[in-house]
Design a protein around this motif. Structure first.
Motif, mmCIF file in Angstrom:
data_model
loop_
_atom_site.group_PDB
_atom_site.id
_atom_site.type_symbol
_atom_site.label_atom_id
_atom_site.label_comp_id
_atom_site.label_asym_id
_atom_site.label_seq_id
_atom_site.Cartn_x
_atom_site.Cartn_y
_atom_site.Cartn_z
ATOM 1 N N GLY A 64 0.798 -1.225 0.000
ATOM 2 C CA GLY A 64 0.000 0.000 0.000
ATOM 3 C C GLY A 64 0.828 1.271 0.000
ATOM 4 N N ARG A 65 2.123 1.150 0.247
ATOM 5 C CA ARG A 65 3.004 2.330 0.270
ATOM 6 C C ARG A 65 4.054 2.286 -0.845
ATOM 7 N NH1 ARG A 65 6.352 3.042 4.403
ATOM 8 N NH2 ARG A 65 6.530 0.824 4.924
ATOM 9 N N PHE A 66 4.513 1.094 -1.182
ATOM 10 C CA PHE A 66 5.555 0.936 -2.196
ATOM 11 C C PHE A 66 4.942 0.346 -3.470
ATOM 12 C CE2 PHE A 66 9.511 0.312 0.744
ATOM 13 C CZ PHE A 66 9.175 1.472 1.428
ATOM 14 N N THR A 67 5.512 0.720 -4.617
ATOM 15 C CA THR A 67 5.077 0.187 -5.893
ATOM 16 C C THR A 67 6.299 -0.182 -6.721
ATOM 17 O OG1 THR A 67 3.097 1.579 -5.885
ATOM 18 C CG2 THR A 67 3.751 0.594 -7.985
ATOM 19 N N ILE A 68 6.330 -1.432 -7.161
ATOM 20 C CA ILE A 68 7.414 -1.880 -8.028
ATOM 21 C C ILE A 68 6.915 -1.860 -9.476
ATOM 22 C CG2 ILE A 68 6.829 -4.339 -7.812
ATOM 23 C CD1 ILE A 68 9.862 -4.925 -7.904
ATOM 24 N N SER A 69 7.800 -1.463 -10.374
ATOM 25 C CA SER A 69 7.467 -1.441 -11.792
ATOM 26 C C SER A 69 8.748 -1.675 -12.589
ATOM 27 C CB SER A 69 6.820 -0.113 -12.189
ATOM 28 O OG SER A 69 7.702 0.975 -11.960
ATOM 29 N N ARG A 70 8.600 -1.908 -13.864
ATOM 30 C CA ARG A 70 9.774 -2.127 -14.701
ATOM 31 C C ARG A 70 9.505 -1.612 -16.108
ATOM 32 N NH1 ARG A 70 11.073 -8.299 -14.508
ATOM 33 N NH2 ARG A 70 12.785 -7.643 -15.904
ATOM 34 N N ASP A 71 10.593 -1.208 -16.746
ATOM 35 C CA ASP A 71 10.570 -0.791 -18.142
ATOM 36 C C ASP A 71 11.579 -1.685 -18.861
ATOM 37 O OD1 ASP A 71 10.903 0.389 -20.628
ATOM 38 O OD2 ASP A 71 10.641 2.420 -19.850
ATOM 39 N N ASN A 72 11.100 -2.726 -19.492
ATOM 40 C CA ASN A 72 12.008 -3.703 -20.095
ATOM 41 C C ASN A 72 12.788 -3.110 -21.270
ATOM 42 O OD1 ASN A 72 11.311 -5.667 -18.238
ATOM 43 N ND2 ASN A 72 9.635 -6.449 -19.517
ATOM 44 N N ALA A 73 12.225 -2.148 -21.932
ATOM 45 C CA ALA A 73 12.937 -1.503 -23.041
ATOM 46 C C ALA A 73 14.162 -0.743 -22.538
ATOM 47 C CB ALA A 73 12.004 -0.562 -23.782
ATOM 48 N N LYS A 74 14.086 -0.280 -21.299
ATOM 49 C CA LYS A 74 15.194 0.464 -20.698
ATOM 50 C C LYS A 74 16.019 -0.392 -19.746
ATOM 51 C CE LYS A 74 12.909 4.978 -20.915
ATOM 52 N NZ LYS A 74 12.438 6.151 -20.118
ATOM 53 N N ASN A 75 15.652 -1.660 -19.621
ATOM 54 C CA ASN A 75 16.368 -2.560 -18.699
ATOM 55 C C ASN A 75 16.437 -1.979 -17.296
ATOM 56 O OD1 ASN A 75 16.986 -4.600 -20.621
ATOM 57 N ND2 ASN A 75 18.648 -3.314 -21.400
ATOM 58 N N THR A 76 15.333 -1.441 -16.847
ATOM 59 C CA THR A 76 15.314 -0.749 -15.564
ATOM 60 C C THR A 76 14.090 -1.169 -14.754
ATOM 61 O OG1 THR A 76 16.459 1.150 -16.533
ATOM 62 C CG2 THR A 76 15.342 1.507 -14.431
ATOM 63 N N VAL A 77 14.293 -1.329 -13.457
ATOM 64 C CA VAL A 77 13.203 -1.603 -12.534
ATOM 65 C C VAL A 77 13.168 -0.477 -11.510
ATOM 66 C CG1 VAL A 77 14.616 -3.035 -11.005
ATOM 67 C CG2 VAL A 77 12.152 -3.337 -11.041
ATOM 68 N N TYR A 78 11.985 -0.164 -11.053
ATOM 69 C CA TYR A 78 11.795 0.967 -10.136
ATOM 70 C C TYR A 78 11.115 0.511 -8.854
ATOM 71 C CZ TYR A 78 12.431 3.381 -14.611
ATOM 72 O OH TYR A 78 12.910 3.809 -15.817
ATOM 73 N N LEU A 79 11.333 1.278 -7.813
ATOM 74 C CA LEU A 79 10.598 1.091 -6.568
ATOM 75 C C LEU A 79 10.174 2.468 -6.087
ATOM 76 C CD1 LEU A 79 9.637 -1.030 -4.495
ATOM 77 C CD2 LEU A 79 11.663 -0.436 -3.135
ATOM 78 N N GLN A 80 8.900 2.766 -6.244
ATOM 79 C CA GLN A 80 8.340 4.020 -5.749
ATOM 80 C C GLN A 80 7.957 3.821 -4.297
ATOM 81 O OE1 GLN A 80 7.934 7.110 -7.309
ATOM 82 N NE2 GLN A 80 7.354 7.782 -5.245
ATOM 83 N N MET A 81 8.507 4.621 -3.434
ATOM 84 C CA MET A 81 8.283 4.482 -2.003
ATOM 85 C C MET A 81 7.607 5.741 -1.479
ATOM 86 S SD MET A 81 11.867 2.683 -0.854
ATOM 87 C CE MET A 81 12.798 4.175 -1.069
#
Length: 120
Positions: A64-81
């Motif tokens: 409910g506070r963190f969100t994981i996402s990824r952009d495979n075209a950019k080879n990058t994963v994110y963690l929004q906190m």
């Protein structure tokens, strides 16, 4: 091969966005995960995402506070906190696994970690 960034010092209630960029090789088909380790504590699973991004897992402590996402075209994963708490203070690591898993033993590639400090 995995470079984590975006950590820093933030007040409680604030937000940070971590990024993990892959370089030198492709992680096509790999699941990605974020782990963290606070001083004096064991490393714990935080969030995980499969290759297509269709399956995600969150630890109860961050749900409910963190969100994981990824952009495979950019080879990058994110963690929004968001809504960060002092107990979120830790060294955050990203990692890659050929399997969708929350178990750190199944993650073969690890980034160097980025420090998140949340002040009260």
């Amino acid at each position: 091969q995995l470079q984590a960034s975006g950590g820093g010092l933030v007040q409680a209630g604030g937000s940070l966005r971590l990024s993990c960029a892959a370089s030198g090789r492709t992680f096509s088909g790999y699941s990605m995960g974020w782990f963290r380790q606070a001083p004096g504590k064991e490393r714990e699973s935080v969030a995980h995402i499969n290759w297509p991004g269709s399956s995600k897992y969150y630890a109860d402590s961050v749900k409910g506070r963190f969100t994981i996402s990824r952009d495979n075209a950019k080879n990058t994963v994110y963690l929004q906190m968001n809504s960060l708490k002092p107990e979120d203070t830790a060294l955050y690591y990203c990692a890659a696994s050929p399997q969708y898993s929350t178990w750190s033993n199944e993650y073969l590639y690890w980034g160097q970690g980025t420090l998140v400090t949340v002040s009260s």
